[in-house]
Scaffold this motif. Structure first.
Motif, PDB file in Angstrom:
ATOM      1  N   PRO A 240       0.741  -1.163  -0.050  1.00  0.00           N
ATOM      2  CA  PRO A 240      -0.212  -0.151   0.225  1.00  0.00           C
ATOM      3  C   PRO A 240       1.119   1.429  -0.081  1.00  0.00           C
ATOM      4  O   PRO A 240       0.197   1.654  -0.635  1.00  0.00           O
ATOM      5  CB  PRO A 240      -0.916   0.174   1.427  1.00  0.00           C
ATOM      6  N   GLU A 241       2.185   1.417   0.705  1.00  0.00           N
ATOM      7  CA  GLU A 241       2.929   2.163   0.770  1.00  0.00           C
ATOM      8  C   GLU A 241       3.541   2.923  -0.613  1.00  0.00           C
ATOM      9  O   GLU A 241       3.815   3.797  -0.922  1.00  0.00           O
ATOM     10  CB  GLU A 241       4.650   2.326   1.379  1.00  0.00           C
ATOM     11  N   ILE A 242       3.561   1.487  -1.238  1.00  0.00           N
ATOM     12  CA  ILE A 242       4.263   1.478  -2.594  1.00  0.00           C
ATOM     13  C   ILE A 242       2.857   2.578  -3.999  1.00  0.00           C
ATOM     14  O   ILE A 242       3.628   3.574  -4.650  1.00  0.00           O
ATOM     15  CB  ILE A 242       4.699   1.031  -3.530  1.00  0.00           C
ATOM     16  N   GLN A 243       2.045   1.689  -3.420  1.00  0.00           N
ATOM     17  CA  GLN A 243       0.324   2.511  -4.615  1.00  0.00           C
ATOM     18  C   GLN A 243       0.398   3.806  -3.937  1.00  0.00           C
ATOM     19  O   GLN A 243       0.156   4.884  -5.194  1.00  0.00           O
ATOM     20  CB  GLN A 243      -0.276   1.698  -4.128  1.00  0.00           C
ATOM     21  N   GLU A 244       0.531   4.096  -2.247  1.00  0.00           N
ATOM     22  CA  GLU A 244       0.480   5.888  -2.171  1.00  0.00           C
ATOM     23  C   GLU A 244       1.701   6.328  -3.158  1.00  0.00           C
ATOM     24  O   GLU A 244       1.335   7.529  -3.416  1.00  0.00           O
ATOM     25  CB  GLU A 244       0.072   5.503  -1.154  1.00  0.00           C
ATOM     26  N   TYR A 245       2.857   5.721  -2.893  1.00  0.00           N
ATOM     27  CA  TYR A 245       3.917   6.919  -3.078  1.00  0.00           C
ATOM     28  C   TYR A 245       3.504   7.338  -4.801  1.00  0.00           C
ATOM     29  O   TYR A 245       4.063   8.363  -5.461  1.00  0.00           O
ATOM     30  CB  TYR A 245       5.083   6.681  -3.004  1.00  0.00           C
TER      31      TYR A 245
ATOM     32  N   ASP B 148       6.380 -10.411   0.272  1.00  0.00           N
ATOM     33  CA  ASP B 148       6.648  -9.206   1.305  1.00  0.00           C
ATOM     34  C   ASP B 148       6.393  -7.966   1.425  1.00  0.00           C
ATOM     35  O   ASP B 148       7.725  -7.855   0.229  1.00  0.00           O
ATOM     36  CB  ASP B 148       8.312  -9.656   1.985  1.00  0.00           C
ATOM     37  N   PHE B 149       6.052  -7.568   1.413  1.00  0.00           N
ATOM     38  CA  PHE B 149       5.938  -6.278   1.785  1.00  0.00           C
ATOM     39  C   PHE B 149       7.281  -4.629   2.043  1.00  0.00           C
ATOM     40  O   PHE B 149       7.564  -3.698   0.796  1.00  0.00           O
ATOM     41  CB  PHE B 149       4.355  -5.017   2.396  1.00  0.00           C
ATOM     42  N   GLN B 150       7.187  -5.584   3.014  1.00  0.00           N
ATOM     43  CA  GLN B 150       8.715  -5.109   3.198  1.00  0.00           C
ATOM     44  C   GLN B 150       9.784  -5.222   1.770  1.00  0.00           C
ATOM     45  O   GLN B 150      10.521  -4.050   2.006  1.00  0.00           O
ATOM     46  CB  GLN B 150       9.308  -5.830   4.793  1.00  0.00           C
ATOM     47  N   ARG B 151      10.054  -5.956   1.955  1.00  0.00           N
ATOM     48  CA  ARG B 151      11.130  -6.631   0.719  1.00  0.00           C
ATOM     49  C   ARG B 151      10.636  -5.985  -0.573  1.00  0.00           C
ATOM     50  O   ARG B 151      11.944  -4.926  -1.072  1.00  0.00           O
ATOM     51  CB  ARG B 151      10.878  -7.219  -0.065  1.00  0.00           C
ATOM     52  N   GLN B 152       9.515  -5.501  -0.865  1.00  0.00           N
ATOM     53  CA  GLN B 152       8.608  -4.413  -2.176  1.00  0.00           C
ATOM     54  C   GLN B 152       9.563  -3.111  -1.998  1.00  0.00           C
ATOM     55  O   GLN B 152      10.495  -2.371  -2.616  1.00  0.00           O
ATOM     56  CB  GLN B 152       7.597  -4.921  -1.901  1.00  0.00           C
ATOM     57  N   ILE B 153       9.148  -2.430  -0.250  1.00  0.00           N
ATOM     58  CA  ILE B 153       9.376  -1.393  -0.202  1.00  0.00           C
ATOM     59  C   ILE B 153      11.079  -0.992  -0.225  1.00  0.00           C
ATOM     60  O   ILE B 153      11.473  -0.475  -0.959  1.00  0.00           O
ATOM     61  CB  ILE B 153       9.454  -0.747   0.943  1.00  0.00           C
ATOM     62  N   ALA B 154      11.847  -2.126   0.602  1.00  0.00           N
ATOM     63  CA  ALA B 154      13.334  -1.855  -0.255  1.00  0.00           C
ATOM     64  C   ALA B 154      14.501  -1.860  -1.145  1.00  0.00           C
ATOM     65  O   ALA B 154      14.427  -1.097  -1.283  1.00  0.00           O
ATOM     66  CB  ALA B 154      14.178  -2.696   0.907  1.00  0.00           C
ATOM     67  N   ALA B 155      13.241  -3.064  -1.924  1.00  0.00           N
ATOM     68  CA  ALA B 155      13.226  -3.086  -3.613  1.00  0.00           C
ATOM     69  C   ALA B 155      13.652  -1.671  -3.890  1.00  0.00           C
ATOM     70  O   ALA B 155      14.206  -1.414  -5.043  1.00  0.00           O
ATOM     71  CB  ALA B 155      13.065  -4.148  -4.396  1.00  0.00           C
TER      72      ALA B 155
ATOM     73  N   GLN C   2      12.988   1.637  -2.833  1.00  0.00           N
ATOM     74  CA  GLN C   2      14.299   2.636  -2.366  1.00  0.00           C
ATOM     75  C   GLN C   2      15.304   2.359  -3.019  1.00  0.00           C
ATOM     76  O   GLN C   2      16.633   2.958  -3.632  1.00  0.00           O
ATOM     77  CB  GLN C   2      14.046   2.392  -1.042  1.00  0.00           C
ATOM     78  N   ALA C   3      15.906   0.799  -3.318  1.00  0.00           N
ATOM     79  CA  ALA C   3      17.537   1.042  -4.037  1.00  0.00           C
ATOM     80  C   ALA C   3      17.065   1.395  -5.725  1.00  0.00           C
ATOM     81  O   ALA C   3      18.030   1.440  -5.728  1.00  0.00           O
ATOM     82  CB  ALA C   3      17.886  -0.912  -3.918  1.00  0.00           C
ATOM     83  N   CYS C   4      15.831   0.721  -6.271  1.00  0.00           N
ATOM     84  CA  CYS C   4      15.608   0.911  -7.666  1.00  0.00           C
ATOM     85  C   CYS C   4      15.684   2.683  -8.335  1.00  0.00           C
ATOM     86  O   CYS C   4      15.713   3.250  -8.638  1.00  0.00           O
ATOM     87  CB  CYS C   4      14.460   1.119  -8.223  1.00  0.00           C
ATOM     88  N   ALA C   5      14.955   3.700  -6.747  1.00  0.00           N
ATOM     89  CA  ALA C   5      15.177   4.837  -6.851  1.00  0.00           C
ATOM     90  C   ALA C   5      16.195   5.754  -6.148  1.00  0.00           C
ATOM     91  O   ALA C   5      16.344   6.849  -6.798  1.00  0.00           O
ATOM     92  CB  ALA C   5      13.790   5.339  -5.751  1.00  0.00           C
ATOM     93  N   ASP C   6      17.598   5.190  -6.129  1.00  0.00           N
ATOM     94  CA  ASP C   6      18.327   5.363  -5.732  1.00  0.00           C
ATOM     95  C   ASP C   6      19.448   5.794  -7.070  1.00  0.00           C
ATOM     96  O   ASP C   6      19.033   5.820  -7.653  1.00  0.00           O
ATOM     97  CB  ASP C   6      19.723   4.737  -4.502  1.00  0.00           C
TER      98      ASP C   6
END
Length: 65
Positions: A21-26, A52-59, A61-65
């Motif tokens: 959900p955090e990624i969708q909102e972003y 896993d949502f936490q892994r999605q968020i970490a991935a 963030q890695a793409c956006a860097d």
């Protein structure tokens, strides 16, 4: 068919619902832009594969860097 959208494309778009959900909102909060996006749909497809949502968020963030 009437709209000219293939089943495969509909599947790709609906798969976005499996994002955290955090990624969708972003994504929804991103400004409209005519330029190149900071995150691509192709990169998101890789993230969607992670259950896993936490892994999605970490991935993401890695793409956006």
């Amino acid at each position: 068919r009437r709209e000219g959208i293939t089943r495969a494309r509909v599947t790709q778009v609906l798969a976005m619902l499996r994002l955290a959900p955090e990624i969708q909102e972003y994504i929804l909060a991103l400004p409209d832009s005519t330029g190149r996006s900071t995150i691509t749909e192709h990169a998101l497809r890789m993230v969607i594969r992670m259950a896993d949502f936490q892994r999605q968020i970490a991935a993401l963030q890695a793409c956006a860097d």
